[in-house]
Design an enzyme around this catalytic site. Sequence first.
Site, short mmCIF file in Angstrom:
data_model
loop_
_atom_site.label_atom_id
_atom_site.label_comp_id
_atom_site.label_asym_id
_atom_site.label_seq_id
_atom_site.Cartn_x
_atom_site.Cartn_y
_atom_site.Cartn_z
N HIS A 191 32.38 4.10 -35.85
CA HIS A 191 32.89 5.25 -35.11
C HIS A 191 34.32 5.56 -35.51
O HIS A 191 34.62 6.67 -35.94
CB HIS A 191 32.78 5.01 -33.60
N HIS A 220 35.95 1.71 -28.24
CA HIS A 220 35.10 2.64 -27.50
C HIS A 220 33.77 2.01 -27.07
O HIS A 220 32.83 2.72 -26.75
CB HIS A 220 34.85 3.91 -28.32
#
Length: 187
Positions: free
Chosen positions: A105, A126
């Site tokens: 990501h 995250h």
Amino acid sequence: MNMSRRELLWGGAAVGAIAASGVLVPLGFVLTDDDEVPPGVVGARLASFPAVQVGRLSDLEVGNPIFFDYPLVGQSNIAVRMGEPVLGGVGPDRDVVAFSNLCTHMGCPITDYRHEQRVLGPCPCHYTTFDLSRDGVAALGQATQNLPRVLLQVDDDDVTATGVYRLVYGHDDTLGGLDVVAVGGSS
């Protein structure tokens, strides 16, 4: 203008042939390492990865990951013996896998491996987790791509990294012209 069924079929066949030639003709041109890539032409080259010993099969304990650099100095990866056959696993039990431990990501390093769930993560940035038993697929979180797989080979008791499948986060060339790990590896 009215077209007969026959004219429609012939017209469709002609359009299909033209479209197919636009795809197939470029496949006929193959560049070798000695060829120069003309301006405006996208070329491909095969990466030449070093073979680096990651560890010994007898030292890999089920559920206890090891971290190693490959193929770049400072490019951290995780190798783990899963304890059961898994997709892409190597070794006599097909249970040893290795992946980049950079989240796909945003590139945050992930060091938390949870053996009971067979996942790497959550990512500290995250919270993405990756299922290592299923080719490093993102199981939960923001990431949409699998982790890059480090290709392994087992000879007798030696576990050796031989390449990387998929691009490592932040690199458009996995080897990137940077310092390659020397034969023998690093931990």
